[in-house]
Design a protein around this motif. Structure first.
Motif, PDB file in Angstrom:
ATOM      1  N   GLY A  77      -8.173  -0.774   9.932  1.00 37.72           N
ATOM      2  CA  GLY A  77      -9.834  -0.608   9.979  1.00 37.72           C
ATOM      3  C   GLY A  77     -10.552  -0.686   8.436  1.00 37.72           C
ATOM      4  N   GLY A  78      -9.666  -1.129   7.611  1.00 33.93           N
ATOM      5  CA  GLY A  78     -10.317  -1.260   6.284  1.00 33.93           C
ATOM      6  C   GLY A  78      -9.953  -0.168   5.225  1.00 33.93           C
ATOM      7  N   ARG A  79      -9.490   1.121   5.921  1.00 34.63           N
ATOM      8  CA  ARG A  79      -9.294   1.901   4.971  1.00 34.63           C
ATOM      9  C   ARG A  79      -7.725   2.744   5.162  1.00 34.63           C
ATOM     10  NH1 ARG A  79     -13.578   6.946   6.510  1.00 34.63           N
ATOM     11  NH2 ARG A  79     -13.543   6.844   8.797  1.00 34.63           N
ATOM     12  N   PRO A  80      -7.319   3.592   4.358  1.00 37.54           N
ATOM     13  CA  PRO A  80      -5.865   4.174   4.426  1.00 37.54           C
ATOM     14  C   PRO A  80      -5.719   5.032   5.850  1.00 37.54           C
ATOM     15  CG  PRO A  80      -6.467   4.294   2.106  1.00 37.54           C
ATOM     16  CD  PRO A  80      -7.724   3.870   2.977  1.00 37.54           C
ATOM     17  N   VAL A  81      -4.741   5.113   6.500  1.00 42.18           N
ATOM     18  CA  VAL A  81      -4.659   5.960   7.720  1.00 42.18           C
ATOM     19  C   VAL A  81      -5.048   7.293   7.298  1.00 42.18           C
ATOM     20  CG1 VAL A  81      -2.684   6.671   9.258  1.00 42.18           C
ATOM     21  CG2 VAL A  81      -2.569   4.424   8.642  1.00 42.18           C
ATOM     22  N   ASP A 115       0.578  -1.242  -0.135  1.00 44.60           N
ATOM     23  CA  ASP A 115      -0.126   0.033  -0.118  1.00 44.60           C
ATOM     24  C   ASP A 115       0.806   1.336   0.096  1.00 44.60           C
ATOM     25  OD1 ASP A 115      -2.683  -1.118   0.179  1.00 44.60           O
ATOM     26  OD2 ASP A 115      -2.278  -1.551   2.236  1.00 44.60           O
ATOM     27  N   GLY A 116       2.100   1.048   0.080  1.00 49.00           N
ATOM     28  CA  GLY A 116       3.056   2.269  -0.009  1.00 49.00           C
ATOM     29  C   GLY A 116       3.286   2.764   1.587  1.00 49.00           C
ATOM     30  N   PRO A 117       3.766   3.990   1.264  1.00 52.26           N
ATOM     31  CA  PRO A 117       4.328   4.468   2.859  1.00 52.26           C
ATOM     32  C   PRO A 117       3.135   4.488   3.727  1.00 52.26           C
ATOM     33  CG  PRO A 117       4.958   6.154   1.237  1.00 52.26           C
ATOM     34  CD  PRO A 117       4.011   4.947   0.547  1.00 52.26           C
ATOM     35  N   LYS A 118       3.486   4.393   5.231  1.00 53.60           N
ATOM     36  CA  LYS A 118       2.574   4.235   6.367  1.00 53.60           C
ATOM     37  C   LYS A 118       1.146   4.874   6.315  1.00 53.60           C
ATOM     38  CE  LYS A 118       4.803   7.321   9.490  1.00 53.60           C
ATOM     39  NZ  LYS A 118       5.675   7.394  10.698  1.00 53.60           N
ATOM     40  N   GLN A 119       1.534   6.295   5.830  1.00 57.75           N
ATOM     41  CA  GLN A 119       0.168   6.873   5.725  1.00 57.75           C
ATOM     42  C   GLN A 119      -0.952   6.415   4.493  1.00 57.75           C
ATOM     43  OE1 GLN A 119       3.117   8.115   4.969  1.00 57.75           O
ATOM     44  NE2 GLN A 119       3.233   9.702   3.520  1.00 57.75           N
ATOM     45  N   TYR A 120      -0.591   5.511   3.695  1.00 60.19           N
ATOM     46  CA  TYR A 120      -1.561   5.033   2.690  1.00 60.19           C
ATOM     47  C   TYR A 120      -1.682   3.579   3.212  1.00 60.19           C
ATOM     48  CZ  TYR A 120      -0.223   9.023   0.321  1.00 60.19           C
ATOM     49  OH  TYR A 120      -0.035  10.372  -0.003  1.00 60.19           O
ATOM     50  N   GLN A 121      -1.245   3.006   4.184  1.00 57.05           N
ATOM     51  CA  GLN A 121      -1.373   1.595   4.548  1.00 57.05           C
ATOM     52  C   GLN A 121      -2.885   1.675   5.355  1.00 57.05           C
ATOM     53  OE1 GLN A 121       1.901  -0.175   6.812  1.00 57.05           O
ATOM     54  NE2 GLN A 121       3.296   0.775   5.606  1.00 57.05           N
ATOM     55  N   ARG A 122      -3.356   0.356   5.433  1.00 56.49           N
ATOM     56  CA  ARG A 122      -4.788   0.251   5.873  1.00 56.49           C
ATOM     57  C   ARG A 122      -4.898  -0.082   7.156  1.00 56.49           C
ATOM     58  NH1 ARG A 122      -8.754   0.539   1.928  1.00 56.49           N
ATOM     59  NH2 ARG A 122      -7.945   1.127  -0.207  1.00 56.49           N
TER      60      ARG A 122
END
Length: 404
Positions: free
Chosen positions: A37-41, A28-35
């Motif tokens: 609860g089912g959606r990106p941070v 999903d890429g860098p941590k701000q885009y990792q999921r």
């Protein structure tokens, strides 16, 4: 003596340009885009800001390589008219400055600067920061007292001394400032080649801006390493049975000769109009009842009696926003709104996306949580004879503790 309060117009800069290597590699890429609860941070962080102030201008600052990731993560916010995405610089400090420059045209008086990877901000924390600014603070910093015993070590791995915790605090975001003051401080630091500040409060201190301490939140953690991501996902995934409630609403209004109808807040030219005491928006009336039903708050007639002349011709947006406030005051978070329209005419399809955007704006939720559907009555009954339009609405709300 209490300081005089000042009116505020707040915008937010969300800093999301980091690489986040300590969180580990992810598809999903860098941590701000990792999921979580089912959606990106970053989507979780933005959802909480948008829920707190639906109309607040927001500038998201991203890495130049992350445009596609950002577009995907922020697609649920397509209906948010005050959301802007800009690219940042090689250092966080430059990214913040880019965000502030982009926000300047919004004409805000104050700004929150928020890390994209602090997704557990809540209304109580944001309210406390806003209160500090309203009490004429130039800057407000949410903090928590340091609880652990602190040790200073030597280069060879030995303890050299115990450091007193008295007066020590751990800083959080959003850090908040008078807009022009922090913009000027960032510009001066940039002009002098100073890029060694670890947060925006440090720049404020360097510039001589008094920074007011505000009670932070233990939940407002920064997601830094892989374990943080796992714990955040577990927290949002649950473990306790959530208090999910569903409310239904139904309304019908008669059609008469006219020049158009208003449905979900959108005016559609037509050779008839809906008859009613207000603007007769049958969709919003049904949805108002659905929202009120989730917390047992009666129905639209209890709050806006048709016998009261002040509601004659009123926009039904007033009713929806009132119901949404009641839900939130009772500790509810609106998760979904679904409206079904039953009408022979006019055609709803060409206006569906505009209706969904209007619902998103009124309810302070993302557009993917707003649904509008339409069907005919196959020429049967009063709807089939084009004597009226009916609407059925469903609202889903998750309830927690009431706000103080």
């Amino acid at each position: 003596m209490q300081s005089p309060k000042i009116p505020l117009s707040i915008g937010t800069v969300v800093v999301a340009a980091g690489r986040g290597e300590r969180a580990g590699a992810s598809k999903d890429g860098p941590k701000q885009y990792q999921r979580i609860g089912g959606r990106p941070v970053i989507a979780e962080t933005l959802a909480r800001l948008v829920t707190w102030r639906p109309d607040m201008p927001i500038v998201v600052v991203i890495h130049p390589d992350d445009r596609a990731l950002c577009n995907d993560a922020l697609s649920p916010f397509a209906g948010h008219r005050n959301l802007v995405v800009v690219t940042g610089g090689p250092m966080r400090q430059q990214s913040v400055l880019n965000g502030l420059e982009a926000l300047q045209s919004a004409g805000v008086t104050h700004v929150f600067i928020q890390d994209a990877v602090r997704p557990f901000i809540d209304d109580g924390l944001l309210d406390r920061i806003e209160q500090a600014l309203a009490n004429v603070a130039d800057a407000a910093l949410p903090v928590l007292p340091v609880a652990d015993t602190l040790k200073r070590g030597t280069s060879d791995g030995l303890v050299s001394e115990t450091v007193s915790r008295q007066g020590l605090f751990a800083a959080q975001t959003p850090q908040a400032f008078r807009f022009e003051t922090i913009l000027d401080a960032h510009r001066r630091a940039s002009d002098l080649g100073r890029d060694d500040f670890t947060d925006d409060a440090a720049i404020a201190e360097w510039a001589g801006i008094p920074v007011r301490l505000v009670e932070g939140s233990p939940d407002n953690v920064k997601l830094t390493v892989r374990r943080d991501m796992i714990m955040a996902d577990e927290k949002l995934g649950g473990g306790l049975l959530p208090d999910v409630r569903t409310g239904n609403g139904y309304d019908v209004h008669q059609l008469e000769a006219g020049d158009g109808v208003t449905l979900c807040g959108i005016f559609i030219p037509h050779d008839q109009k809906l008859k009613g005491h207000s603007d007769a928006d049958v969709a919003l009336h049904a949805l108002t009842d659905a929202l009120l039903a989730t917390c047992g708050a009666g129905d639209i007639g209890d709050h806006f009696p048709p016998s009261d002349p002040q509601w004659r011709g009123a926009a039904s947006r007033i009713f929806i926003e009132h119901a949404a406030k009641i839900v939130r005051d009772n500790g509810g978070t609106i998760m979904n709104a679904d409206v079904s329209l039953i009408a022979e005419a006019p055609k709803v399809g060409p206006h569906r996306d505009a209706m969904r955007r209007a619902l998103s704006d009124m309810l302070g939720i993302t557009i993917d949580r707003c649904s509008v559907k339409a069907t005919t009555n196959e020429t049967i009954g009063f709807v089939g004879r084009r004597e009226g339009i009916a609407a059925i609405a469903t609202a889903t709300v998750v309830y927690g503790r009431k706000r103080a």
